[in-house]
Write a protein that holds these residues in place. Sequence first.
Motif: not given
Length: 472
Positions: A249-262
């Motif tokens: 199994g997995g439980h993937a996190p996503v981190i979207v930083m403030e300088d991401a290309d939205l």
Amino acid sequence: MENYYLYINGEWTGKDLETFEVTNPATSEKIAAVPNGGYAEARKAADAACEAFKSWSDCSAYERAELISKWHKLIDENKEDLARTMTLEQGKPLKEALGEISYANGFVSWYAEEAKRVYGETIPAAVRYKRLFVQKQPVGVIAAITPWNFPAAMITRKVAPALAAGCTVVLKPAEQTPLTAIKLAKLAEKAGLPRGVLNIVTGRAQEIGDAWLEDSRIRKLTFTGSTEVGKLLMKGSAETVKKVSLELGGHAPVIVMEDADLDKAVDGVIASKFRNAGQTCVCSNRIYVHEKIAAEFTARLVDKVKQLQVGNGLEEDTDIGPLIDEAAISKVARHIEDAVEKGAKIETGGEVLEGLYYSPTVITGVNDDMICMNEETFGPLTPVATFKTEEEAIARANDSIYGLAAYVFTENITRGIRITEALEYGIIGLNDGMPSTPQVPFGGFKQSGLGREGGHYGIEEFLEVKYISLGL
Ligand SMILES: NC(=O)C1=CN([C@@H]2O[C@H](COP(=O)(O)OP(=O)(O)OC[C@H]3O[C@@H](n4cnc5c(N)ncnc54)[C@H](O)[C@@H]3O)[C@@H](O)[C@H]2O)C=CC1
Ligand SMILES: O=C(O)[C@H](O)CS(=O)(=O)O
């Protein structure tokens, strides 16, 4: 309706067995009856694989490669039929099923070539009168047990390297999706695979698994599925000290930083979240967005999610098909109910449509006490939480028993490398929501599994290392 049988020792058998039905999750109609094999059939398959091992492992790597290449060609020639079969038994949109066949066949072509690159080595001796050699040899008979969510790729990702290494295989596909596996075996037979090299047993999972676990002739177990079952199989392998490869199994996190290309981040989240209706082990399960850009990110995400078409996978404009069964529907509903009770807000979706269809859902105001932030949802739910600092995001992302896939979106490459190196995950998409491809090592840290599949790593799982010391 096509007839489906067990494939043991080159024979299509099991006609006298009771059958179980395969159901189309999009319509609930019965689409096939498949032999309900058990302990006896599992033993026969193991007998056949043992019998075939000597001759198959004696083949040259080039002879094996030639056969595997013929299998690849036949899979490609039959990709439409295979994809349609997959959509009927698993539910994924036809365009995704065609993509999976191509992905699955990528393992077949990769390992046809990798067979020719199983290298050994010589090691300098400390004395003049010795020569030291290392040789790679096939593990032997291997047992493969696969899940329903990728009915072709989870099979070729195991069978192709095993055959390339010179191993023989007994395989139990998931009871929900046996038809694609059986059709792949028919094509392997047509390619000229000798009898007993590949054997397929459908039916009672526990009995079949137990027969192979207790059989000391089976030297390796390779499994893809839930962590719970993986632990059971790992324990069962101990008695005969089998090698194990576990993709769990997995439980993937996503981190979207403030300088991401939205736009890149939104597209990446949608690609990783809604593939196979969220029923993949590398799906993003937890979206951590920097508080400064959370509102804009969420608005763009919700706008795109609302455009996703839910429907029968056979229809061309379908983006999201049905979930596999009622239990899957209940799990998604339970996760959303719990989150709302603890303060989350449903931005879109959150409802069971007809049958096994669930609306693609985005919830906000999420905190780490919610079930969906700790337990794999395996459905079309996107929980969005906010964070203040990079250190906080990394700590929350790593706070999991799982370690399969994680995703990071930032346009600062130094920061991107710093975060990926701090994350405790085996697969990381940096500005990429779809990292899986045949030529790379696929596998997890922690309770997401053991070993790697794909690339040159994947064939090592089916090889023993032998050291030879020669006295001159
Ligand atoms: N890491 C990865 O690559 C993947 C992980 N998974 C995980 O698997 C789960 C969903 O897939 P499922 O098929 O429901 O998983 P599952 O673990 O219930 O079943 C997987 C396979 O194991 C068999 N099985 C179940 N109990 C068994 C037993 N006692 N002995 C022998 N075989 C047994 C099933 O018949 C099926 O063929 C999710 O948790 C998902 O994250 C699924 C696919 C890929
Ligand atoms: O079973 C799965 O979820 C697959 O391993 C995911 S992937 O390989 O298709 O990305």
